[in-house]
Design a protein around this motif. Structure first.
Motif, PDB file in Angstrom:
ATOM      1  N   VAL A   1      -0.194  -9.490   4.536  1.00 37.73           N
ATOM      2  CA  VAL A   1       0.498 -10.226   3.751  1.00 37.73           C
ATOM      3  C   VAL A   1       2.110 -10.427   4.290  1.00 37.73           C
ATOM      4  O   VAL A   1       2.667  -9.549   4.894  1.00 37.73           O
ATOM      5  CB  VAL A   1       0.767  -9.758   2.433  1.00 37.73           C
ATOM      6  N   VAL A   2       2.345 -11.713   4.305  1.00 41.48           N
ATOM      7  CA  VAL A   2       3.720 -12.078   4.954  1.00 41.48           C
ATOM      8  C   VAL A   2       4.363 -12.756   3.739  1.00 41.48           C
ATOM      9  O   VAL A   2       3.946 -13.867   3.279  1.00 41.48           O
ATOM     10  CB  VAL A   2       3.596 -12.950   6.201  1.00 41.48           C
ATOM     11  N   ASP A   3       5.391 -11.868   3.335  1.00 45.94           N
ATOM     12  CA  ASP A   3       6.075 -12.505   2.355  1.00 45.94           C
ATOM     13  C   ASP A   3       7.391 -13.107   3.048  1.00 45.94           C
ATOM     14  O   ASP A   3       8.272 -12.425   3.626  1.00 45.94           O
ATOM     15  CB  ASP A   3       6.659 -11.102   1.471  1.00 45.94           C
TER      16      ASP A   3
ATOM     17  N   VAL B   1      -1.474   1.952   4.921  1.00 51.42           N
ATOM     18  CA  VAL B   1      -0.884   0.488   4.843  1.00 51.42           C
ATOM     19  C   VAL B   1       0.651   0.459   5.063  1.00 51.42           C
ATOM     20  O   VAL B   1       1.266   1.208   4.654  1.00 51.42           O
ATOM     21  CB  VAL B   1      -0.857   0.107   3.175  1.00 51.42           C
ATOM     22  N   GLU B   2       0.615  -0.386   5.790  1.00 45.93           N
ATOM     23  CA  GLU B   2       2.037  -0.502   6.528  1.00 45.93           C
ATOM     24  C   GLU B   2       2.927  -1.317   5.637  1.00 45.93           C
ATOM     25  O   GLU B   2       2.513  -2.514   5.238  1.00 45.93           O
ATOM     26  CB  GLU B   2       2.076  -1.199   7.895  1.00 45.93           C
ATOM     27  N   MET B   3       4.238  -1.030   5.324  1.00 46.89           N
ATOM     28  CA  MET B   3       5.242  -1.913   4.686  1.00 46.89           C
ATOM     29  C   MET B   3       6.370  -2.132   5.624  1.00 46.89           C
ATOM     30  O   MET B   3       7.125  -1.098   5.917  1.00 46.89           O
ATOM     31  CB  MET B   3       5.718  -1.207   3.309  1.00 46.89           C
ATOM     32  N   ARG B   4       6.659  -3.203   6.006  1.00 49.80           N
ATOM     33  CA  ARG B   4       7.545  -3.354   7.201  1.00 49.80           C
ATOM     34  C   ARG B   4       8.590  -4.380   6.666  1.00 49.80           C
ATOM     35  O   ARG B   4       8.198  -5.577   6.412  1.00 49.80           O
ATOM     36  CB  ARG B   4       6.953  -3.893   8.159  1.00 49.80           C
ATOM     37  N   HIS B   5       9.972  -4.071   6.850  1.00 46.37           N
ATOM     38  CA  HIS B   5      10.952  -5.061   6.630  1.00 46.37           C
ATOM     39  C   HIS B   5      11.365  -5.664   7.934  1.00 46.37           C
ATOM     40  O   HIS B   5      11.963  -5.254   8.719  1.00 46.37           O
ATOM     41  CB  HIS B   5      12.137  -4.207   5.932  1.00 46.37           C
ATOM     42  N   VAL B   6      10.957  -7.165   7.882  1.00 44.59           N
ATOM     43  CA  VAL B   6      11.153  -7.762   9.050  1.00 44.59           C
ATOM     44  C   VAL B   6      12.542  -8.483   8.698  1.00 44.59           C
ATOM     45  O   VAL B   6      12.794  -9.544   8.166  1.00 44.59           O
ATOM     46  CB  VAL B   6      10.050  -9.083   9.337  1.00 44.59           C
TER      47      VAL B   6
ATOM     48  N   GLY C   1      -6.050  -5.823  -1.016  1.00 39.77           N
ATOM     49  CA  GLY C   1      -6.673  -4.866   0.068  1.00 39.77           C
ATOM     50  C   GLY C   1      -5.831  -5.086   1.189  1.00 39.77           C
ATOM     51  O   GLY C   1      -6.460  -4.990   2.460  1.00 39.77           O
ATOM     52  N   VAL C   2      -4.627  -4.991   1.199  1.00 35.03           N
ATOM     53  CA  VAL C   2      -3.923  -5.383   2.282  1.00 35.03           C
ATOM     54  C   VAL C   2      -3.888  -4.018   3.425  1.00 35.03           C
ATOM     55  O   VAL C   2      -4.091  -3.174   3.018  1.00 35.03           O
ATOM     56  CB  VAL C   2      -2.535  -5.515   2.259  1.00 35.03           C
ATOM     57  N   ASP C   3      -3.787  -4.366   4.908  1.00 34.87           N
ATOM     58  CA  ASP C   3      -3.547  -3.331   5.524  1.00 34.87           C
ATOM     59  C   ASP C   3      -1.959  -3.226   5.937  1.00 34.87           C
ATOM     60  O   ASP C   3      -1.338  -2.314   6.241  1.00 34.87           O
ATOM     61  CB  ASP C   3      -4.224  -3.606   6.869  1.00 34.87           C
ATOM     62  N   ARG C   4      -1.280  -4.429   6.010  1.00 36.39           N
ATOM     63  CA  ARG C   4       0.149  -4.660   6.372  1.00 36.39           C
ATOM     64  C   ARG C   4       0.818  -5.684   5.435  1.00 36.39           C
ATOM     65  O   ARG C   4       0.093  -6.746   4.898  1.00 36.39           O
ATOM     66  CB  ARG C   4       0.249  -5.225   7.837  1.00 36.39           C
ATOM     67  N   MET C   5       1.745  -5.173   5.029  1.00 32.92           N
ATOM     68  CA  MET C   5       2.864  -6.124   4.356  1.00 32.92           C
ATOM     69  C   MET C   5       4.154  -6.205   4.941  1.00 32.92           C
ATOM     70  O   MET C   5       4.937  -5.403   5.330  1.00 32.92           O
ATOM     71  CB  MET C   5       3.051  -5.354   2.944  1.00 32.92           C
ATOM     72  N   TRP C   6       4.476  -7.395   5.412  1.00 29.86           N
ATOM     73  CA  TRP C   6       5.535  -8.009   6.089  1.00 29.86           C
ATOM     74  C   TRP C   6       6.372  -8.714   5.391  1.00 29.86           C
ATOM     75  O   TRP C   6       6.279  -9.484   4.792  1.00 29.86           O
ATOM     76  CB  TRP C   6       5.305  -8.467   7.244  1.00 29.86           C
TER      77      TRP C   6
END
Ligand code: ARG
Length: 576
Positions: free
Chosen positions: A115-117, A362-367, A329-334
């Motif tokens: 997911v790209v937010d 699950v990765e949660m990453r603040h870009v 069912g995300v693997d990554r949330m950016w």
């Protein structure tokens, strides 16, 4: 894998591991003195207390036969290994990369759901340059993830809910829908918001009306909801105009505004309560999370539900995590969001990990990204000191590009000029944003971003267009070269091919670090290597088979530039 440096690194990794008894990074780097330099012996020597040159020689002894890829492998200096690749190996790797649509860029080992937010402007408020950054950076990352075969879900988390909507709806009523719609259509969202705010502060009756309107909105009263929808629809119409101008992938299908999560908010509170995570603080339901304190070093509460029963921005983000993990069912949330929201996002992550909603897998990453500054190094503002109107800014970019394009190529017909001016102007704005390390601030500078020299979009676009014009002059169709094998000999050819073959590493490194500027730097290096090649290695004037081989290098360069710019969301015109 196409990148010769990576292939070399794999071969050396085995030899180093055999010698050191554990995994060692061979530290392969490009070099001035050879094609590549292997530096790993230096650190191994230190760890084993042995002379580095001995270690280097020992490694070479264990390396096995590398004649398929290397012409020379020599220990040099205090203990590096210098490597010159075999020309046949490079020719072969280039041929393989060129037969691949992705030019040698490997697919992700498993296709992940990402997911790209991004973008996330606020309804009935002007989109500001921060939203522009989020939109441009997020769009580039989306394109890259898709390119390597990940499943990408774009989510535009627009601010479309909360207490300000009471006053905004009341102002809409006062103004009349027709007038309001007109203000929105000319992009005067800030004007609308400010008038509403002014009345709210000056007029107690208006204030009371606004309060009651929030209650009606939350209760789902039909007429109130209808007016709320008008505000949302007019705003998204305006956002969409900017997205089309910017040529990004966002559409209405990607809207996942704050209001989408309303039904989940009581669930958030219920789950936290039954998990024993909620505390009371000044009448509010809050969470205290390890490691978060305020300036006085007291525990900092994450407010979940205010004393008046209202929910918070953070509560919505907690619901959002539930939705993304459990429904999508995300693997990554950016999260492509400005740096000032770092603490907010860290608390959201800490809360959802503590609650057990966000699995460790699950990765949660603040870009995160910095500010856009004016030439005075302060936040970019318009001349009158207002926030900059994005639509006008983008129009100006295209206008300025048109002047530059006209100067460069006065013979182009008007329609072509319009189209090229759009690609160059919008490309320049995007590239200026993407080419600096995103965590830093950058200065918005028209002359620099539109320059045909230096690390800019016009420079890269021009390099691409120039190659297209070589083919036009030669009257050779690019796809007719498919069967031609490249055969490199000159130094500049070798440098160019080595660069082209690193496209794979460049793209994957850019995704790993979520840092588009890495791809920009890479493309700039390729364009520079091409200039070196073109100035020193005649193409059309050479006799066969050199001529065709060099045309293959031209074609390969154009493809890498075009594909690379495409990953940044930037078009590459064929003529300029
Ligand atoms: N609307 C917010 C703003 O303008 C950005 C939202 C970012 N996304 C999120 N999930 N919190 O600052």
């Amino acid at each position: 894998m196409a990148d010769p440096l990576q292939l070399l690194s794999q071969r050396f990794a085995e030899a180093f591991a055999a010698l050191a008894g554990s995994a060692v990074d061979p530290a392969v780097r490009p070099s001035e003195h050879a094609d590549a330099q292997v530096n790993g012996a230096l650190s191994v020597a230190k760890a084993l207390s042995r002379p580095p040159r001995d270690v280097a020689n020992d490694v070479l002894g264990r390396l096995g036969d590398v004649s398929d890829m290397c012409e020379t492998v020599e220990v040099a200096g205090p203990g590096f290994v210098n490597v010159v690749f075999a020309a046949d190996f490079l020719n072969d790797q280039l041929r393989i990369a060129l037969s691949d649509e992705r030019l040698g860029v490997q697919a992700a080992p498993t296709s992940e759901t990402v997911v790209v937010d991004f973008s996330a402007p606020n309804v009935a408020k002007e989109m500001h340059v921060g939203h522009l950054r989020s939109t441009v950076i997020g769009d580039a990352l989306v394109r890259m993830h898709e390119f390597v075969g990940n499943r990408v879900i774009r989510e535009n988390h627009i601010g479309d809910w909360g207490t300000p909507f009471g006053m905004l709806i009341e102002h809409l009523l006062d103004l009349g829908e027709a007038r309001a719609t007109e203000e929105f259509s000319v992009g005067d969202l800030d004007g609308f918001y400010k008038e509403a705010r002014k009345k709210f502060e000056a007029d107690d009756i208006f204030k009371e009306r606004s309060r009651m309107r929030v209650v009606a909105l939350q209760a789902g009263e039909e007429e109130t909801l209808r007016m709320w929808r008008v505000l949302v629809a007019e705003s998204t119409k305006y956002f969409n105009r900017i997205y089309r101008q910017l040529d990004v992938l966002l559409t209405d299908d990607d809207l996942m505004g704050e209001s989408t999560y309303n039904d989940l908010l009581p669930v958030v509170v219920e789950r936290l309560r039954s998990g024993g995570h909620l505390r009371q603080s000044d009448g509010a339901d809050v969470m205290f999370l390890n490691g978060f304190t305020n300036r006085e070093n007291e525990p900092l509460p994450l407010i979940i539900r205010k004393g008046d029963g209202g929910y918070n921005y953070a509560t919505t983000d907690l619901a959002c995590v539930i939705d993304r993990v459990e429904r999508l069912g995300v693997d990554r949330m950016w999260y492509v969001v400005g740096a000032p929201q770092a603490q907010h996002l860290q608390m959201v992550e800490a809360a959802t990990r503590a609650a057990g909603w966000l699995p460790a897998t699950v990765e949660m990453r603040h870009v995160a990204f910095g500010n856009v500054l004016g030439s005075d190094r302060k936040m970019l503002k318009s001349r009158s000191g207002e926030s900059v109107k994005l639509s006008a800014l983008l129009d100006e970019a295209v206008e300025r590009a048109r002047a530059a394009v006209r100067e460069k190529n006065p013979d182009l017909e008007a329609a072509a000029q319009d189209e090229i001016a759009r690609m160059v102007g919008i490309g320049a704005v995007k590239y200026a944003d993407l080419s600096t390390d995103r965590v830093k601030d950058y200065i918005f500078d028209w002359d620099r971003m539109l320059s045909f020299d230096g690390n800019t979009a016009p420079y890269l676009q021009y390099a691409h267009a120039r190659i297209c014009s070589i083919f036009r002059r030669a009257d050779v169709a690019r796809d007719s070269l498919a069967a031609t094998l490249p055969s490199i000999s000159a130094k500049e050819e070798r440098t160019l091919v080595l660069g082209l073959l690193q496209f794979d590493s460049a793209v994957r490194d850019t995704i790993d670090k979520a840092s588009p500027h890495r791809l920009c730097t890479y493309l700039y290096e390729v364009a520079t290597a091409f200039t070196g090649f073109y100035e020193n290695c005649p193409v059309l004037k050479s006799a066969e088979p050199v001529r065709s081989s060099r045309l293959v290098l031209c074609d390969a360069t154009a493809r890498v530039l075009r594909t690379g710019l495409g990953l940044l969301g930037i078009d590459a015109p064929e003529a300029m």
